[in-house]
Scaffold this active site. Structure first.
Site, PDB file in Angstrom:
ATOM      1  N   HIS A 148     -17.350  -8.852   0.950  1.00  0.00           N
ATOM      2  CA  HIS A 148     -18.232  -9.746   1.944  1.00  0.00           C
ATOM      3  C   HIS A 148     -18.582  -8.707   3.125  1.00  0.00           C
ATOM      4  O   HIS A 148     -17.996  -8.731   4.261  1.00  0.00           O
ATOM      5  CB  HIS A 148     -17.106 -10.833   2.438  1.00  0.00           C
ATOM      6  CG  HIS A 148     -17.952 -11.830   3.152  1.00  0.00           C
ATOM      7  ND1 HIS A 148     -17.707 -13.335   2.830  1.00  0.00           N
ATOM      8  CD2 HIS A 148     -18.812 -12.192   4.123  1.00  0.00           C
ATOM      9  CE1 HIS A 148     -18.353 -14.029   3.476  1.00  0.00           C
ATOM     10  NE2 HIS A 148     -19.095 -13.165   4.318  1.00  0.00           N
ATOM     11  N   GLN A 175     -14.164 -10.719   9.641  1.00  0.00           N
ATOM     12  CA  GLN A 175     -14.427 -11.737  10.508  1.00  0.00           C
ATOM     13  C   GLN A 175     -12.967 -12.319  11.071  1.00  0.00           C
ATOM     14  O   GLN A 175     -13.013 -12.706  12.389  1.00  0.00           O
ATOM     15  CB  GLN A 175     -15.355 -12.895  10.140  1.00  0.00           C
ATOM     16  CG  GLN A 175     -16.736 -12.349   9.703  1.00  0.00           C
ATOM     17  CD  GLN A 175     -17.540 -13.452   9.437  1.00  0.00           C
ATOM     18  OE1 GLN A 175     -17.697 -13.848   8.030  1.00  0.00           O
ATOM     19  NE2 GLN A 175     -18.030 -14.118  10.064  1.00  0.00           N
ATOM     20  N   TRP A 223     -17.856 -23.554   5.968  1.00  0.00           N
ATOM     21  CA  TRP A 223     -17.444 -22.331   6.954  1.00  0.00           C
ATOM     22  C   TRP A 223     -17.388 -22.895   8.252  1.00  0.00           C
ATOM     23  O   TRP A 223     -18.520 -23.438   8.900  1.00  0.00           O
ATOM     24  CB  TRP A 223     -18.646 -21.504   6.453  1.00  0.00           C
ATOM     25  CG  TRP A 223     -18.636 -20.177   7.370  1.00  0.00           C
ATOM     26  CD1 TRP A 223     -18.916 -19.948   8.523  1.00  0.00           C
ATOM     27  CD2 TRP A 223     -17.770 -18.877   6.980  1.00  0.00           C
ATOM     28  NE1 TRP A 223     -18.652 -18.604   8.915  1.00  0.00           N
ATOM     29  CE2 TRP A 223     -17.949 -18.054   8.007  1.00  0.00           C
ATOM     30  CE3 TRP A 223     -17.330 -18.835   5.797  1.00  0.00           C
ATOM     31  CZ2 TRP A 223     -17.475 -16.737   7.931  1.00  0.00           C
ATOM     32  CZ3 TRP A 223     -16.705 -17.624   5.646  1.00  0.00           C
ATOM     33  CH2 TRP A 223     -16.609 -16.695   6.666  1.00  0.00           C
ATOM     34  N   ASN A 277     -20.747 -11.518  -1.864  1.00  0.00           N
ATOM     35  CA  ASN A 277     -21.412 -12.650  -1.007  1.00  0.00           C
ATOM     36  C   ASN A 277     -22.509 -12.227  -0.427  1.00  0.00           C
ATOM     37  O   ASN A 277     -22.808 -11.162   0.140  1.00  0.00           O
ATOM     38  CB  ASN A 277     -20.221 -12.699   0.445  1.00  0.00           C
ATOM     39  CG  ASN A 277     -20.494 -13.802   1.310  1.00  0.00           C
ATOM     40  OD1 ASN A 277     -20.222 -15.008   0.739  1.00  0.00           O
ATOM     41  ND2 ASN A 277     -21.101 -13.494   2.213  1.00  0.00           N
ATOM     42  N   GLU A 278     -23.480 -13.110  -0.735  1.00  0.00           N
ATOM     43  CA  GLU A 278     -24.905 -13.215  -0.111  1.00  0.00           C
ATOM     44  C   GLU A 278     -25.669 -11.982  -0.136  1.00  0.00           C
ATOM     45  O   GLU A 278     -25.976 -11.268   0.878  1.00  0.00           O
ATOM     46  CB  GLU A 278     -25.026 -13.661   1.296  1.00  0.00           C
ATOM     47  CG  GLU A 278     -24.183 -15.134   1.536  1.00  0.00           C
ATOM     48  CD  GLU A 278     -24.283 -15.686   2.772  1.00  0.00           C
ATOM     49  OE1 GLU A 278     -24.153 -16.794   3.033  1.00  0.00           O
ATOM     50  OE2 GLU A 278     -24.568 -14.833   3.940  1.00  0.00           O
ATOM     51  N   TYR A 288     -27.048 -23.812   4.412  1.00  0.00           N
ATOM     52  CA  TYR A 288     -26.811 -24.436   5.894  1.00  0.00           C
ATOM     53  C   TYR A 288     -27.637 -25.153   5.918  1.00  0.00           C
ATOM     54  O   TYR A 288     -27.243 -26.195   6.770  1.00  0.00           O
ATOM     55  CB  TYR A 288     -26.601 -23.060   6.577  1.00  0.00           C
ATOM     56  CG  TYR A 288     -25.285 -22.381   6.535  1.00  0.00           C
ATOM     57  CD1 TYR A 288     -23.954 -22.698   7.566  1.00  0.00           C
ATOM     58  CD2 TYR A 288     -25.293 -21.466   5.538  1.00  0.00           C
ATOM     59  CE1 TYR A 288     -23.064 -21.864   7.275  1.00  0.00           C
ATOM     60  CE2 TYR A 288     -23.925 -20.413   5.743  1.00  0.00           C
ATOM     61  CZ  TYR A 288     -23.038 -20.822   6.286  1.00  0.00           C
ATOM     62  OH  TYR A 288     -21.672 -20.325   6.611  1.00  0.00           O
ATOM     63  N   GLU A 292     -19.965 -21.829   0.785  1.00  0.00           N
ATOM     64  CA  GLU A 292     -20.200 -21.913   2.349  1.00  0.00           C
ATOM     65  C   GLU A 292     -21.041 -23.087   2.693  1.00  0.00           C
ATOM     66  O   GLU A 292     -22.049 -23.222   2.043  1.00  0.00           O
ATOM     67  CB  GLU A 292     -20.689 -20.528   2.898  1.00  0.00           C
ATOM     68  CG  GLU A 292     -19.687 -19.472   3.173  1.00  0.00           C
ATOM     69  CD  GLU A 292     -20.211 -18.124   3.648  1.00  0.00           C
ATOM     70  OE1 GLU A 292     -21.055 -18.260   4.493  1.00  0.00           O
ATOM     71  OE2 GLU A 292     -19.968 -17.098   3.464  1.00  0.00           O
ATOM     72  N   GLU A 306     -18.600 -13.585  14.513  1.00  0.00           N
ATOM     73  CA  GLU A 306     -19.639 -13.838  13.713  1.00  0.00           C
ATOM     74  C   GLU A 306     -20.785 -13.019  13.540  1.00  0.00           C
ATOM     75  O   GLU A 306     -22.031 -13.244  14.199  1.00  0.00           O
ATOM     76  CB  GLU A 306     -20.227 -15.315  14.566  1.00  0.00           C
ATOM     77  CG  GLU A 306     -21.320 -16.135  13.616  1.00  0.00           C
ATOM     78  CD  GLU A 306     -20.903 -16.397  12.211  1.00  0.00           C
ATOM     79  OE1 GLU A 306     -21.936 -16.087  11.491  1.00  0.00           O
ATOM     80  OE2 GLU A 306     -19.732 -16.753  11.877  1.00  0.00           O
ATOM     81  N   TRP A 307     -20.486 -11.745  13.126  1.00  0.00           N
ATOM     82  CA  TRP A 307     -21.308 -10.622  13.016  1.00  0.00           C
ATOM     83  C   TRP A 307     -22.026 -10.323  14.167  1.00  0.00           C
ATOM     84  O   TRP A 307     -21.644 -10.107  15.194  1.00  0.00           O
ATOM     85  CB  TRP A 307     -22.213 -11.008  11.683  1.00  0.00           C
ATOM     86  CG  TRP A 307     -21.297 -11.368  10.393  1.00  0.00           C
ATOM     87  CD1 TRP A 307     -21.226 -12.555   9.716  1.00  0.00           C
ATOM     88  CD2 TRP A 307     -20.277 -10.467   9.554  1.00  0.00           C
ATOM     89  NE1 TRP A 307     -20.540 -12.404   8.734  1.00  0.00           N
ATOM     90  CE2 TRP A 307     -19.598 -11.062   8.728  1.00  0.00           C
ATOM     91  CE3 TRP A 307     -19.923  -9.074   9.800  1.00  0.00           C
ATOM     92  CZ2 TRP A 307     -18.875 -10.872   7.629  1.00  0.00           C
ATOM     93  CZ3 TRP A 307     -19.046  -8.786   9.037  1.00  0.00           C
ATOM     94  CH2 TRP A 307     -18.678  -9.301   8.059  1.00  0.00           C
ATOM     95  N   ASN A 361     -24.123 -20.497  -0.972  1.00  0.00           N
ATOM     96  CA  ASN A 361     -23.815 -20.807   0.357  1.00  0.00           C
ATOM     97  C   ASN A 361     -25.003 -21.314   0.953  1.00  0.00           C
ATOM     98  O   ASN A 361     -26.260 -20.669   0.747  1.00  0.00           O
ATOM     99  CB  ASN A 361     -23.471 -19.185   0.923  1.00  0.00           C
ATOM    100  CG  ASN A 361     -22.220 -18.705   0.650  1.00  0.00           C
ATOM    101  OD1 ASN A 361     -21.434 -19.380   0.035  1.00  0.00           O
ATOM    102  ND2 ASN A 361     -21.732 -17.650   1.280  1.00  0.00           N
ATOM    103  N   ARG A 400     -10.560 -19.771   0.530  1.00  0.00           N
ATOM    104  CA  ARG A 400     -11.493 -18.891   0.037  1.00  0.00           C
ATOM    105  C   ARG A 400     -11.478 -17.590   1.214  1.00  0.00           C
ATOM    106  O   ARG A 400     -11.725 -17.887   2.348  1.00  0.00           O
ATOM    107  CB  ARG A 400     -12.927 -19.170   0.025  1.00  0.00           C
ATOM    108  CG  ARG A 400     -13.865 -18.061  -0.461  1.00  0.00           C
ATOM    109  CD  ARG A 400     -15.403 -18.553  -0.412  1.00  0.00           C
ATOM    110  NE  ARG A 400     -16.125 -16.982  -0.281  1.00  0.00           N
ATOM    111  CZ  ARG A 400     -17.090 -16.875   0.252  1.00  0.00           C
ATOM    112  NH1 ARG A 400     -17.892 -17.693   0.659  1.00  0.00           N
ATOM    113  NH2 ARG A 400     -18.051 -15.715   0.119  1.00  0.00           N
TER     114      ARG A 400
END
Length: 480
Positions: A127, A24, A430, A174-175, A316, A380, A437-438, A314, A81
C-alpha cells in the site's frame, strides 16, 4: 427468520469491516529494525504535505494495536483490512537482503489477535510504502526486471510462508493507478517524480507512469502465480489486486460525452483491469499512448491474464465527463460535479475530488460485474466531512454527511446484490481511524473513528454506529 426476511438480506458469508494502511497508522518508523519507505523522507520535505506533518507517529498503531483490535471487536466487524510494511519486514527490501524477525513477529501477533476475536485478516502486501533502499538502488518500480523479483521474494519467502497458514485473503497491490500517476506523473505522492521541475528535479511524466504501471501489473501477476503454484493448495486462500476507479457518467447524452465517459473508465480502470481480467490493454490506451505504452511478451501475458481471483474495488465518487480535457492521466476527459442545469451532483466532501452520489456506486458495481464477471470485494469506500479537523470533537463525532454517504452506498450495495444480481462479497469502509492522509497530512479525516492526535484517544463517530447497526440488520446471521 422467515425466508422473505432472509431473501431481503445480504448472504451470511458477506464480509464487512474497516480498512487501514501501514504507513497511515503505524508510526514507529525507526523502531524494531524497520527500514525507511519512500514516504518517510518525502513526507518531511517542505510543502509535500498540506500541514507540513509526516508519518513518524500517525495514529501510533504500532504501539496501540491491541487497543485498536479491542475497538474493532467492540464494533463487531467480521474482518479488518490492513497492509504490511515491506520495509518493516525486509528493511532494505531486496531478495538478498536480511529479513527482520521483529517485523514478522509484529504482524504475526496482530493476525493471531484478530483471529482470537473472530476477525478475518484481509491483508494488503503493498500500500504505497516501497522500501527507500529499492528506489535508491535501481529506481524501484521503474526497473521491471529487478522489482518483479524483489516483490516475489517479499511475497513468497516472507508473507505467504510466515502468515499464509492464517491469512486467507490477500491483496497484492493497492491502487496501481495512484502508484503510477500520483507518484511518477503528477509527482504529488512519493517518490514525487514529475516533468514539473518546480515539483521535482527529475522524472518524465510522459513515460514513467506507464512504465511503473506495467511493472506493478507484472509484479502482481508473478506473485499470484507463485502463490497459486506453491501455497494455494495447502493454505486455501484467495489472492487478487485492488484497483481504484470512480464511476464516469456522461455530462449529457451527446455522442462525444458518452464516448468520453468510456475513455475515462478505460484509463483509470481498464489500464489495469483489462490486462488482468481480459488479457490486453484497452484499445483507447493503445491509441492514446502508442509506443509509450509498454508491451507484454506472450509469456508475460499468460501470467497476467486471469491473475486475480476476484475484483478488488476502491471507489469513492462519480464524475460527470466531458470530451476535450487536456489531462492525459484522465484520458483527455474533463471531470466536473456540476450538472448542465448548474446543480451539484451531491454533497461536497473536504477534498475537492469527492462528492456523494450513491447512484453512481450502484452503476459502477454493475459495470464491473458485467465487464469482468468476477466476484467484487469493495476494499475502500469513504467520505471526508468538510472542515471536520477544525470542529470541536463533540461536533466532529456527529458526522451526518458521512452517515448519509454510507446510507446511500450501503443501499446501493444491497440493491446491486439483491435486485441487479451483482456478486458483491465484501465491503470495507475507509477508514477505521482518522489517519495520515498522504499529501493531505492530517487535515483531511476519513475515519469512522475520531482520533485526537494530541492524546491518541479514539472516539467512535455516528458513522461507525450507523455501519455497525446496518450490517447487523442487513446481513443474514445464519444459524445464530
Amino acid at each position: 427468520m422467515t425466508s422473505v426476511e432472509v431473501a431481503n438480506k445480504l448472504p451470511k458469508d458477506f464480509i464487512w469491516g474497516f480498512a487501514t494502511a501501514s504507513f497511515q497508522i503505524e508510526g514507529s518508523t525507526n523502531v524494531d529494525g524497520r527500514g525507511k519507505s519512500i514516504w518517510d523522507d518525502f513526507s518531511k520535505q517542505p510543502k509535500k504535505t498540506l500541514d507540513g506533518r509526516d508519518g513518524d507517529v500517525a495514529t501510533d498503531s504500532y504501539r496501540l494495536w491491541k487497543e485498536d483490535i479491542a475497538l474493532l471487536a467492540h464494533y463487531g466487524v467480521k474482518s479488518y483490512r490492513f497492509s504490511l510494511s515491506w520495509s518493516r519486514i525486509i528493511p532494505l527490501g531486496g531478495r538478498n537482503d536480511p529479513v527482520n524477525p521483529k517485523g514478522i513477529a509484529f504482524y504475526s501477533n496482530l493476525i493471531d489477535a484478530l483471529l482470537e476475536h473472530g476477525i478475518i485478516p484481509f491483508v494488503t502486501l503493498y500500500h504505497w510504502d516501497l522500501p527507500q533502499a529499492l528506489h535508491d538502488r535501481y529506481g524501484g518500480w521503474l526497473n521491471k526486471d529487478e522489482i518483479v523479483q524483489d516483490y516475489q521474494k517479499y511475497g513468497r519467502q516472507v508473507c505467504f510462508q510466515a502468515f499464509g497458514d492464517r491469512v486467507k485473503h490477500w491483496l497484492t497491490v493497492n491502487e496501481p493507478w495512484c502508484v503510477s500517476i500520483l507518484g511518477y506523473g503528477r509527482g504529488v505522492f512519493a517518490p514525487g517524480r514529475s516533468s514539473d521541475r518546480e515539483r521535482s528535479p527529475e522524472g518524465d511524466s510522459s513515460t514513467e507512469p506507464w512504465i511503473v504501471g506495467h511493472s506493478v501489473i507484472l509484479s502482481h501477476a508473478y506473485a499470484v502465480r507463485l502463490y497459486r503454484e506453491e501455497f494455494k493448495a495447502a493454505q486455501g486462500g484467495q489472492i487478487g489486486i485492488t484497483l481504484n476507479g470512480d464511476w464516469a457518467m456522461p455530462y449529457d447524452d451527446s455522442p462525444q460525452n458518452v464516448e468520453a465517459a468510456q475513455h475515462a473508465l478505460d484509463v483509470v480502470i481498464g489500464w489495469f483491469a483489462d490486462p488482468i481480467y481480459l488479457g490486453h490493454y484497452p484499445e483507447y490506451m493503445k491509441q492514446m499512448l502508442q509506443e509509450r505504452l509498454p508491451e507484454f511478451t506472450p509469456e508475460e501475458l499468460k501470467v497476467v491474464k486471469g491473475s486475480s481471483d476476484f475484483y478488488g474495488m476502491n471507489t469513492y465518487t462519480t464524475h460527470l465527463c466531458r470530451a476535450g480535457g487536456d489531462d492525459e492521466f484522465q484520458g483527455f476527459v474533463e471531470y466536473t460535479f456540476i450538472r448542465p442545469d448548474g446543480t451539484q451532483l451531491g454533497t461536497q466532501a473536504h477534498c475537492a475530488w469527492l462528492q456523494d452520489y450513491p447512484e453512481g456506486f450502484r452503476d459502477l458495481l454493475n459495470y464491473i460485474w458485467k465487464r469482468y464477471k468476477l466476484p467484487i470485494y469493495v476494499t475502500e469506500n469513504g467520505f471526508a466531512v468538510k472542515d471536520e479537523s477544525s470542529k470541536p470533537i463533540e461536533e466532529a463525532l456527529q458526522d451526518s454527511d458521512r452517515v448519509n454517504y454510507f446510507k446511500g452506498n450501503t443501499a446501493s450495495i444491497k440493491a446491486a446484490v439483491l435486485e441487479d444480481g451483482v456478486d458483491v462479497r465484501a465491503y470495507f469502509p475507509w477508514s477505521f481511524l482518522d489517519n495520515f492522509e498522504w499529501a493531505d497530512g492530517y487535515i483531511t479525516r476519513f475515519g469512522v473513528t475520531y482520533v485526537d492526535y494530541e492524546t491518541q484517544q479514539r472516539y467512535p463517530k455516528e458513522s461507525a454506529k450507523f455501519l455497525v447497526k446496518w450490517f447487523g440488520d442487513n446481513v443474514d446471521a445464519g444459524d445464530r
